[in-house]
Design a protein around this motif. Structure first.
Motif: not given
Lengths: 331, 331
Positions: A207, A209-210, A228, B1-2
């Motif tokens: 996902x 946010x992961x 994250x 945002x990663x």
């Protein structure tokens, strides 16, 4: 799937064409998918070969050249090369002093290199093998019994390549290779999955946010997923398990902060800054380092840390000249 | 945002910490965000500085070192450094023989380097400037009057760096720099947008089945969008506009197939194989090449092609030793 390819079936074949066109120091046997040095090593010196599934570039083809490998066998993406490829490479590079097989610990690679070694032995070539199993993330994994073989492979190919180049015999080369394998540890993490061209979709869902801590270089599951975090916390999650597994104080250390394929260099620099701060606090003395893409996982975003507990001989061999597409200095 | 960052505000500051930790050949002035050589060039030799927005790593900080730049000024992401930074770098590196400013053609960079050159001149330092404007994709762009400056900058820093290292005077260095700038052409494409950390979302939307041809290194619009094609067709869309713009036959050519930051090396090799086939068909003789990430656009996936119509002197200088984080050979 967004990739610069012609068709999923042709990725490895087409990429090897580019490898050959870009590096005047290598030749490619396209039928057998083997990358060789253009100029063969002197007779009487130990030869080194490695190989594995494609998708980890520059490993292994980019490490063929003076001071590192004599040949590398390319499998399909994330698929072991065949015993026939390995046998062909082994008999071609042997200069009478024997051949070292450098094998990452995956079931397919182990099995096929073992068969190749037996066949080569029948053909009169002396083969020794070193297995790299340095990933501290998980004990067993999808394609592996025991620890997976990852970043230490790059450092081993450099150090042992230098020893073979200066004429050390097969017993010494094998002992050194084992010492490097025994003293290297790695831990990785991913922000995104990789996409295998033939599959056409991401290997796993992660996902927005992961992130996944402890990921393997084929997208094998890691230790756990979590939201994250900032670079400082991620660095700690890479450094701690490695230092917990082996004492890295009291010796010179070689560190590699490696990108998984889709991680921009600005982020790798930033992560290295955090990692080095933690290592300094822990009293670990990093004397040499690499920051960049050295063992990748197609288009995965993320990074891995490898530490090698070195010694004076390993540092000396690390500094020896090397001329390959992936590593180049001193020449 | 990663992203592997601590916070959007700290990206450049934190990354410079990693640059300094990883490369023993450079020192960073963290207050002024300038990367210097650890060992200053000999007095009496021309010094070279460059700089620009961050996000294009290894450019420019990764090109500081023996045989290339003397210093590089880092701006915020995609934002020009200030005249004060450039002035500080200029006066610090001047060894009495003058300083060459290497400037990519973006309005902010041009303006700030111009002011810095005037101030440095007032302070008694002779400054010459070369402007790189090699992108054949579009005539004017979001941040640029005239062509954007992209990949030729990397080749120029290498070639002109070698000339300065061997002691050529400022007039000769400037003439050579202009010759390289005049004879380089680039064209890029993107599969995905980049994400500026402070913005937190992609700079532009590019649907899953579309690519953008002629993209700039800050995500500026290109020529057009179209459905993703195979590597062969994409290679043609990079090669054709470049060859249409300048005759590359009858001279040795240096080619760079550059990744935009999130493109895995296996795809860059594959693209290079396609590009070289087209160049061979067109009678273009590539004598030297680079394949990898040399001028990036954060986490953009895609690639660019740069061709430099060289001559014997440029090839000789290309082959001269270089020792930087981004390019390293002959030493």
């Amino acid at each position: 799937m967004k990739k610069l390819i012609n068709s999923p079936d042709d990725v490895v074949r087409n990429a090897l064409k580019g490898v050959e066109a870009s590096d005047p120091e290598v030749r490619v046997d396209h039928d057998n998918r083997i990358v060789y040095r253009a100029q063969k090593k002197d007779q009487g010196k130990v030869a080194l070969i490695s190989g594995g599934g494609s998708g980890h570039e520059p490993m292994h083809g980019g490490y063929v050249g003076l001071g590192m490998l004599d040949a590398a066998c390319a499998g399909e993406v994330f698929t072991s090369p065949t015993p026939d490829q390995m046998l062909e490479a082994t008999t071609t590079v042997d200069g009478g002093a024997g051949v070292l097989h450098i094998v990452k610990n995956y079931t397919g690679d182990i099995m096929n290199f073992e068969m190749a070694a037996e066949m080569a032995s029948d053909a009169g070539v002396t083969v020794e093998t070193v297995i790299v199993a340095d990933d501290v993330a998980v004990q067993d994994s999808l394609y592996t019994a025991g620890r997976r073989g990852v970043g230490t492979t790059v450092l081993l190919e450099k150090v042992v390549g230098a020893a073979a180049e200066e004429g050390q015999d097969l017993a010494k080369v094998k002992e050194l290779a084992q010492r490097v394998a025994d003293n290297g540890r790695s831990m990785g993490m991913a922000l995104t999955s990789c996409t295998v061209p033939a599959a056409g979709k991401p290997t796993f869902d992660l996902p927005e946010d992961q992130m996944e801590i402890g990921i393997g270089i084929h997208g094998e599951p890691g230790r756990h997923r979590e939201p994250i975090a900032d670079a400082k916390s991620i660095a700690k999650q890479l450094v701690d398990p490695i230092l917990h597994d082996l004492d890295f104080t009291g010796a010179p250390v070689i560190a590699m902060l490696n990108g998984m394929g889709a991680t921009p260099l600005i982020e790798l620099y930033l992560m290295y800054g955090e990692v080095i701060e933690l290592l300094n606090e822990a009293g670990v003395r990093v004397e040499r380092n690499l920051v960049g893409n050295y063992i990748t996982s197609l288009d995965m975003a993320g990074c891995s840390l490898t530490l090698l507990r070195a010694d004076d001989e390993i540092i000396r061999l690390w500094d020896a000249p090397v001329r390959t597409a992936g590593l180049r200095w001193g020449l």
